[in-house]
Design a protein around this motif. Structure first.
Motif, PDB file in Angstrom:
ATOM      1  N   GLU A   1       0.811  -1.217   0.000  1.00 47.52           N
ATOM      2  CA  GLU A   1       0.000   0.000   0.000  1.00 47.52           C
ATOM      3  C   GLU A   1       0.842   1.264   0.000  1.00 47.52           C
ATOM      4  O   GLU A   1       0.495   2.258  -0.620  1.00 47.52           O
ATOM      5  N   PHE A   2       1.968   1.268   0.724  1.00 44.52           N
ATOM      6  CA  PHE A   2       2.756   2.479   0.855  1.00 44.52           C
ATOM      7  C   PHE A   2       4.085   2.400   0.103  1.00 44.52           C
ATOM      8  O   PHE A   2       4.936   3.261   0.256  1.00 44.52           O
ATOM      9  N   ASP A   3       4.285   1.351  -0.690  1.00 44.60           N
ATOM     10  CA  ASP A   3       5.538   1.204  -1.422  1.00 44.60           C
ATOM     11  C   ASP A   3       5.416   1.797  -2.814  1.00 44.60           C
ATOM     12  O   ASP A   3       4.328   2.095  -3.295  1.00 44.60           O
ATOM     13  N   ASP A   4       6.555   1.954  -3.478  1.00 45.55           N
ATOM     14  CA  ASP A   4       6.552   2.421  -4.854  1.00 45.55           C
ATOM     15  C   ASP A   4       5.892   1.401  -5.768  1.00 45.55           C
ATOM     16  O   ASP A   4       5.866   0.207  -5.479  1.00 45.55           O
ATOM     17  N   ILE A   5       5.356   1.903  -6.860  1.00 43.22           N
ATOM     18  CA  ILE A   5       4.837   1.035  -7.906  1.00 43.22           C
ATOM     19  C   ILE A   5       5.943   0.833  -8.933  1.00 43.22           C
ATOM     20  O   ILE A   5       6.655   1.766  -9.290  1.00 43.22           O
ATOM     21  N   LYS A   6       6.092  -0.381  -9.386  1.00 43.43           N
ATOM     22  CA  LYS A   6       7.129  -0.733 -10.350  1.00 43.43           C
ATOM     23  C   LYS A   6       6.455  -1.088 -11.676  1.00 43.43           C
ATOM     24  O   LYS A   6       5.620  -1.987 -11.746  1.00 43.43           O
ATOM     25  N   TYR A   7       6.800  -0.337 -12.718  1.00 41.50           N
ATOM     26  CA  TYR A   7       6.279  -0.609 -14.053  1.00 41.50           C
ATOM     27  C   TYR A   7       7.360  -1.292 -14.892  1.00 41.50           C
ATOM     28  O   TYR A   7       8.515  -0.840 -14.905  1.00 41.50           O
ATOM     29  N   GLY A   8       6.973  -2.349 -15.576  1.00 39.13           N
ATOM     30  CA  GLY A   8       7.858  -2.937 -16.568  1.00 39.13           C
ATOM     31  C   GLY A   8       7.701  -2.154 -17.862  1.00 39.13           C
ATOM     32  O   GLY A   8       6.581  -1.830 -18.269  1.00 39.13           O
ATOM     33  N   ILE A   9       8.809  -1.814 -18.508  1.00 40.93           N
ATOM     34  CA  ILE A   9       8.745  -1.012 -19.726  1.00 40.93           C
ATOM     35  C   ILE A   9       9.545  -1.659 -20.854  1.00 40.93           C
ATOM     36  O   ILE A   9      10.495  -2.412 -20.605  1.00 40.93           O
ATOM     37  N   LYS A  10       9.145  -1.351 -22.060  1.00 46.88           N
ATOM     38  CA  LYS A  10       9.931  -1.700 -23.241  1.00 46.88           C
ATOM     39  C   LYS A  10      10.551  -0.403 -23.744  1.00 46.88           C
ATOM     40  O   LYS A  10       9.852   0.475 -24.264  1.00 46.88           O
ATOM     41  N   LEU A  11      11.851  -0.253 -23.531  1.00 45.27           N
ATOM     42  CA  LEU A  11      12.550   0.972 -23.906  1.00 45.27           C
ATOM     43  C   LEU A  11      12.569   1.132 -25.426  1.00 45.27           C
ATOM     44  O   LEU A  11      12.934   0.207 -26.153  1.00 45.27           O
ATOM     45  N   GLN A  12      12.188   2.300 -25.898  1.00 47.12           N
ATOM     46  CA  GLN A  12      12.186   2.563 -27.332  1.00 47.12           C
ATOM     47  C   GLN A  12      13.239   3.575 -27.751  1.00 47.12           C
ATOM     48  O   GLN A  12      13.760   3.499 -28.849  1.00 47.12           O
ATOM     49  N   LYS A  13      13.540   4.504 -26.843  1.00 47.89           N
ATOM     50  CA  LYS A  13      14.544   5.509 -27.195  1.00 47.89           C
ATOM     51  C   LYS A  13      15.040   6.201 -25.929  1.00 47.89           C
ATOM     52  O   LYS A  13      14.251   6.516 -25.038  1.00 47.89           O
TER      53      LYS A  13
ATOM     54  N   GLY B   1      20.574  11.307 -21.035  1.00 45.30           N
ATOM     55  CA  GLY B   1      21.032  10.540 -19.886  1.00 45.30           C
ATOM     56  C   GLY B   1      21.873   9.345 -20.272  1.00 45.30           C
ATOM     57  O   GLY B   1      22.183   9.118 -21.445  1.00 45.30           O
ATOM     58  N   PRO B   2      22.242   8.534 -19.267  1.00 46.56           N
ATOM     59  CA  PRO B   2      23.108   7.376 -19.502  1.00 46.56           C
ATOM     60  C   PRO B   2      22.474   6.365 -20.454  1.00 46.56           C
ATOM     61  O   PRO B   2      21.275   6.128 -20.414  1.00 46.56           O
ATOM     62  N   ILE B   3      23.312   5.792 -21.311  1.00 48.39           N
ATOM     63  CA  ILE B   3      22.842   4.764 -22.246  1.00 48.39           C
ATOM     64  C   ILE B   3      22.806   3.422 -21.508  1.00 48.39           C
ATOM     65  O   ILE B   3      23.841   2.840 -21.197  1.00 48.39           O
ATOM     66  N   LYS B   4      21.598   2.976 -21.184  1.00 45.75           N
ATOM     67  CA  LYS B   4      21.402   1.708 -20.482  1.00 45.75           C
ATOM     68  C   LYS B   4      20.149   1.044 -21.020  1.00 45.75           C
ATOM     69  O   LYS B   4      19.292   1.718 -21.607  1.00 45.75           O
ATOM     70  N   ASN B   5      20.027  -0.230 -20.784  1.00 43.05           N
ATOM     71  CA  ASN B   5      18.835  -0.954 -21.212  1.00 43.05           C
ATOM     72  C   ASN B   5      17.804  -0.933 -20.078  1.00 43.05           C
ATOM     73  O   ASN B   5      17.607  -1.918 -19.379  1.00 43.05           O
ATOM     74  N   TYR B   6      17.152   0.214 -19.889  1.00 40.74           N
ATOM     75  CA  TYR B   6      16.162   0.338 -18.828  1.00 40.74           C
ATOM     76  C   TYR B   6      14.969  -0.583 -19.114  1.00 40.74           C
ATOM     77  O   TYR B   6      14.414  -0.562 -20.213  1.00 40.74           O
ATOM     78  N   ASP B   7      14.573  -1.380 -18.114  1.00 38.92           N
ATOM     79  CA  ASP B   7      13.413  -2.243 -18.299  1.00 38.92           C
ATOM     80  C   ASP B   7      12.349  -2.044 -17.221  1.00 38.92           C
ATOM     81  O   ASP B   7      11.296  -2.675 -17.239  1.00 38.92           O
ATOM     82  N   THR B   8      12.632  -1.149 -16.260  1.00 41.10           N
ATOM     83  CA  THR B   8      11.651  -0.831 -15.228  1.00 41.10           C
ATOM     84  C   THR B   8      11.677   0.663 -14.931  1.00 41.10           C
ATOM     85  O   THR B   8      12.683   1.338 -15.148  1.00 41.10           O
ATOM     86  N   ILE B   9      10.557   1.145 -14.421  1.00 40.59           N
ATOM     87  CA  ILE B   9      10.469   2.525 -13.954  1.00 40.59           C
ATOM     88  C   ILE B   9       9.606   2.529 -12.700  1.00 40.59           C
ATOM     89  O   ILE B   9       8.638   1.755 -12.604  1.00 40.59           O
ATOM     90  N   TYR B  10       9.978   3.340 -11.729  1.00 40.48           N
ATOM     91  CA  TYR B  10       9.263   3.380 -10.460  1.00 40.48           C
ATOM     92  C   TYR B  10       8.513   4.697 -10.308  1.00 40.48           C
ATOM     93  O   TYR B  10       8.880   5.711 -10.905  1.00 40.48           O
ATOM     94  N   THR B  11       7.469   4.676  -9.488  1.00 44.26           N
ATOM     95  CA  THR B  11       6.754   5.890  -9.116  1.00 44.26           C
ATOM     96  C   THR B  11       6.137   5.673  -7.743  1.00 44.26           C
ATOM     97  O   THR B  11       5.991   4.526  -7.293  1.00 44.26           O
ATOM     98  N   ALA B  12       5.777   6.765  -7.080  1.00 46.50           N
ATOM     99  CA  ALA B  12       5.129   6.638  -5.774  1.00 46.50           C
ATOM    100  C   ALA B  12       3.757   5.993  -5.942  1.00 46.50           C
ATOM    101  O   ALA B  12       3.125   6.103  -6.993  1.00 46.50           O
TER     102      ALA B  12
END
Length: 199
Positions: free
Chosen positions: A57-69, A73-84
């Protein structure tokens, strides 16, 4: 009478104090122009949301993403993004299957963090052009104007006056303009389909 007071009134007082405390922790940040968010972010990406995980209930939400571009910023293969987990903590709600233009900081674990204090919107084709304009304008400063009179303090600034109108969120400077440097070194608003102009 005293036992009634202890039984009923005291819990009500505690409940009211808790509600006040919750309100005090509501998300508070000034509106940010997309260009400012772009230039001040650790990372800017175009990504499609493919999954969502809630840890509690009080933790961050974790989204799985498909990076397109990676736009900044740093060039990395980001596959997740967090939000409150809530909008009160400046969290944003993303929809599975939708492509987003995401600006924001990087967490300690290196993953992007989405916040309503930055700029997170569904991707549009116009972002391809605007991103290049934003990149050209990172040496410029956008000053918010909430009440007249407003002034700029130097030639490298643009006034953002959208908030003086009723339809501020849809105003042209918010969605279609960038503050870029001209040949004389001063900064001015540039619209995607128009010539540079002050304002």
């Amino acid at each position: 009478m005293m036992s009634w007071m202890k039984c009923c009134v005291f819990p009500l007082v505690l409940l009211c104090m808790w509600q006040l405390q919750e309100g005090a922790h509501a998300c508070r940040c000034l509106p940010v122009h997309p260009q400012t968010a772009f230039c001040e972010s650790d990372v800017v990406i175009k990504a499609k949301v493919v999954a969502i995980t809630t840890a509690g209930e009080f933790d961050d939400i974790k989204y799985g993403i498909k990076l397109q571009k990676i736009l900044r910023g740093p060039i990395k293969n980001y596959d997740t993004i967090y939000t409150a987990a809530s909008s009160a903590a400046c969290g944003v709600t993303l929809t599975i299957g939708v492509e987003y233009f995401i600006t924001g900081p990087l967490m300690a674990n290196g993953a992007p963090y989405a916040s309503s204090c930055y700029y997170v919107v569904p991707w549009k084709s116009s972002h391809n052009i605007l991103v290049e304009r934003y990149r050209m304008g990172c040496d410029c400063k956008i000053n918010r104007c909430f009440a007249l009179p407003c002034e700029i303090s130097g030639p490298n600034e643009c006034l953002w006056t959208d908030w003086l109108t009723e339809n501020s969120v849809d105003d042209v400077k918010n969605k279609q303009c960038a503050c870029v440097k001209r040949s004389d070194g001063s900064c001015a608003w540039y619209k995607e389909v128009a010539s540079p102009g002050r304002g």
